[in-house]
Design a protein around this motif. Sequence first.
Motif, mmCIF file in Angstrom:
data_model
loop_
_atom_site.group_PDB
_atom_site.id
_atom_site.type_symbol
_atom_site.label_atom_id
_atom_site.label_comp_id
_atom_site.label_asym_id
_atom_site.label_seq_id
_atom_site.Cartn_x
_atom_site.Cartn_y
_atom_site.Cartn_z
ATOM 1 N N LYS A 125 -2.837 -2.591 -10.013
ATOM 2 C CA LYS A 125 -1.856 -3.423 -9.346
ATOM 3 C C LYS A 125 -0.461 -2.822 -9.457
ATOM 4 O O LYS A 125 0.335 -2.866 -8.526
ATOM 5 C CB LYS A 125 -1.878 -4.819 -9.969
ATOM 6 N N HIS A 126 -0.167 -2.264 -10.628
ATOM 7 C CA HIS A 126 1.187 -1.757 -10.847
ATOM 8 C C HIS A 126 1.357 -0.313 -10.422
ATOM 9 O O HIS A 126 2.452 0.117 -10.157
ATOM 10 C CB HIS A 126 1.547 -1.887 -12.323
ATOM 11 N N VAL A 127 0.251 0.454 -10.413
ATOM 12 C CA VAL A 127 0.388 1.880 -10.218
ATOM 13 C C VAL A 127 0.141 2.305 -8.773
ATOM 14 O O VAL A 127 0.878 3.127 -8.225
ATOM 15 C CB VAL A 127 -0.547 2.633 -11.184
ATOM 16 N N VAL A 128 -0.895 1.711 -8.164
ATOM 17 C CA VAL A 128 -1.268 2.186 -6.825
ATOM 18 C C VAL A 128 -0.240 1.724 -5.792
ATOM 19 O O VAL A 128 0.211 0.585 -5.815
ATOM 20 C CB VAL A 128 -2.664 1.662 -6.453
ATOM 21 N N LYS A 129 0.108 2.643 -4.883
ATOM 22 C CA LYS A 129 1.190 2.351 -3.938
ATOM 23 C C LYS A 129 0.797 1.306 -2.895
ATOM 24 O O LYS A 129 1.434 0.281 -2.763
ATOM 25 C CB LYS A 129 1.625 3.633 -3.230
ATOM 26 N N ASP A 130 -0.230 1.568 -2.159
ATOM 27 C CA ASP A 130 -0.650 0.627 -1.127
ATOM 28 C C ASP A 130 -2.057 0.143 -1.441
ATOM 29 O O ASP A 130 -3.022 0.677 -0.898
ATOM 30 C CB ASP A 130 -0.655 1.298 0.263
ATOM 31 N N ARG A 163 8.385 -0.248 -7.133
ATOM 32 C CA ARG A 163 9.370 -0.803 -6.217
ATOM 33 C C ARG A 163 9.060 -0.340 -4.805
ATOM 34 O O ARG A 163 9.818 0.387 -4.186
ATOM 35 C CB ARG A 163 10.756 -0.338 -6.635
ATOM 36 N N GLY A 164 7.922 -0.687 -4.324
ATOM 37 C CA GLY A 164 7.518 -0.208 -3.007
ATOM 38 C C GLY A 164 7.779 -1.256 -1.945
ATOM 39 O O GLY A 164 8.019 -2.421 -2.259
#
Lengths: 395, 599
Positions: B445-450, B587-588
């Motif tokens: 949840k925190h690491v993957v971008k999309d 912060r995407g």
Amino acid sequence: MQKSENKSKLTKFLDAALSLKVTIVALAMLMVLVVACTLAQVDMGTNGAVNAYMRSFVVWWKPTGQNFSIPIFPGGTTVGFVLGVNLIASQLRGLARTWAKLGLWLVHIGLVLLVTAEFVSAALQVDARLAIEEGQTVSFVERPQEFELAILDTSDPKLDDVYGVPESLLKGGGTIAIPGTPLSLRVHAYFKNTELGRKAEGDPPTMATMGVGTGVTVKEAPPVTSDDEHNRPATFVEPLAAGKSYGTWLVSAAMGAPQAFVHEGHTYQLSMRPRREYLPYALTLKKFSHDVYPGTDIPKNFSSLVHLVDKPAGEERDVLIFMNQPLRYAGRTFYQASFGKGDTLSVLQVVENPGWLLPYISCALVTLGLLIHFAMGLRRAQRKRQRQAAAAQNA
Amino acid sequence: MKRIDDTSKNTKLARYLPWLAAGVALIGAVSGLFGSGQVRNMDVQRFAQLPVLEGGRVKPLDSIARNSLLVIRSQQSFRYNDRTVNADEWLLDVLFRPEVADDQPLFVINDPDVLGLIGIKQSAERYFSFKTLVPHVDEIQKQSEAAHPIDAKQRTRYQSAIVNLFERLYLYHRLKHTMQIAGSEGGLAQEIKDVAAPGADERQNALRELGLFRALPGVKVSDWRSVGEALRDARAGQPLDKGLAPMARVGDAWAKQDAPAFNAAVAEVLAMARPEELRAAKSELSFNLAQPFYSGMVVYVLALLILFVSWAYKPALLQPVAFAVLLVGVFIHTAGLTSRVILQGRPPVTNLYSSAVFVGWGAVVLGAILEWMYRKGFGTAVAAASGFASLIIAHHLAADGDTMEMMRAVLDSNFWLATHVVTITIGYSGTFLAGAIAIGWTIRKHVVKDPDPAAGKALVSMAYGIICFAVLFSFVGTVLGGIWADQSWGRFWGWDPKENGALLIVLWNAIILHARWGGYARDRGIMAMAIFGNIITSLSWFGVNMLGVGLHSYGFMDKAFWALVAFGSTQLLLIAFALLPRRFWHRGPGPIAPHAPAA
């Protein structure tokens, strides 16, 4: 109108009682209790902790150095009761009576049984023990946590007549008539747990006027809480017969030899001993075995070969009691518990629990229920995935 | 994510690479089985097959060598004079050339106070030879005897360390006096000659009392004799045990390092062993050599690494490779578990050590099944991670010696070990696996971008399925435990700490399921709760053993306390991460899915 309002109140109550929130809160409270009970066992012993946390309506907290206690948490009995009501209520109201819910029905019925079983054993289970030496025949069990004042008429060399006065009667005080004898006992004092000491100068005078007790001081001690310790109750009693007093005697579980007095040619012995319960049958220990793995002192097995004679029922047979293999007979179960005296003494734990079968039934029901429920769930999920896959393909 | 891309020209590579990787991993894992087993042309490994009786069971000398060295030095082999000395060679030295063994740095000492006691400053050197310690043995014994009456749980670090050091010295001392009086002229051969000589009885008694194992077989297990007992019986007029003379020749040849004589004598000694016992001992030796749980651990790490790479590079190609390597790990793990069951003649879980191996196995198998169903790589990840973690734990639990020890009376019941213990351990596996999935979900949840929402959903449904599974097994296991207790102690439920621990797992999983059914917790809440399940399971598995009360305190352990605290803290941290909104970490752009408040 009146009626329907009542009904809605009832409905409201049922709705509240069966809400899943109540289930979750009660389960969480039970977890807190279980953790507290586990940690408390280090100091209080298993029995003490279970009585304080699980087999109580309220958990009390006593601030250190204070005399009062304040309730801080609902006890296991209360939480168990709430869970039970919640379970039954949700069963009756919330859960549809359909085949799809069969699994959940079975699970919940099983759980109700399990909770019931715990209440039944808390209320009705009786623990006793039977210590028996090789070659000895015993037809009674002892309750190590309870005591009785035994009065033995030893006049007949073949047969001793025994009269037992239970703790509960001694606690009440007053004068107790001993049935079947001309005797009665006046109870002057009774202590649940004591420490005995040799009477020294300056000690307060003792109540005892006869027997060993005249040279002994009795100090009251707090009742034990740990499972490994035993109380040493003591009482001051005055036997009376035909208007005559035989003096005040100190009788204590800490004393080795019984004390005796004579009335009209009958010798009566006084002693304090674990409460006995006589069985309508007798057990003879033929052989006790204590096997170890060769070359080590790791115990491999303990077993008692016992001869059981029940004349009224016409039963007479040998029984081998060993680890994980108790003897169940006439409502009592005999387990190999301990041993001593150079492997010639066997100690059996004797349990009477009318509800012992309930957990077995409950286990079967819940297992079956969970299997059914999850298998149905799995099948539904599988079908859903297949439908999605098919839809994806069509698209 | 796509399955293997058929249009790519790498089709062939994609098809064969998993098989290739699996083959390489498998060969690497079993390579331990093949070696000459010789030291300076002497068949050391053949001698190590010899079945002997110790700790109530017949086992190969190799197991005694490994376990003793593990206890004394915390390792199964060591470097000395620029070469590796394995446990078998070391044991031969202790038995027949103690002057060599006395010089080897064997005793690991970490405690600064113990080092101070023997006048050594703490430095990089942690291993000390028996010779270094000899001048201090009396003082060590005195200090140890002072600390011994104190309950193991109440001892200070220094007291535990000194008692432990003395126990290791004593074990070494006993090993040295098993075959002959250490350092005596002529060794066992002389002892046989002097069997009836005046004064020999004292030496025979010393051998009888100190000897660690019984090397001379009997018809029944209880008929086995130690060298000291055989010598005493011969002195008392019985015929000399036929096994003594060949054993003396082995010792003599080893002391002289005479390879042909040694090999001939070993053949003689092995010929005296009973065939079925020798066969069993050989199998156990192969098991020891293969070290399946150690190689399994390495293979799991490999699978995990390949999977990590696959997330950054060529997922379609590498994910199946990672899965294939994981399956090799499952195979090795399963083979090791099965061998243990066969060797011991017991169900898989008999003590804390084997419970760790089995919990890991359960989690890995479940994870592999999930991977089979979903093919997204998550199954591989959680399976490999839990397999690795549990085997590491098992590895540390093995340091106390023989992991196949005999079962104490009440536990001596294959039926209950197979039903209650196995089901409850599978329940642990399930709860841990659900926790691992939830951790994966959190990190993702925190690491993957999309993040692909379908993948997130898949993780949640995996965790839910596994929790259902865990409820079933931990409940059934707990109740079976109650029934066992009813059979052996006369009560179904005694609120014993271990029982309470099991109950906590059931209650917690039940809370998770009810919270989901009631809609009080959605994905995020369920995942946070699943991570908390890790804490509860670890406490019930290890924590209750630290209380030291109750009938189940068979696996007391003090060292693991801080490890447990550390584990709990990391899990709490992960729960916090699970509950934090996604943008906290990353912060995407893009909408943030609305989360239901956690229960």
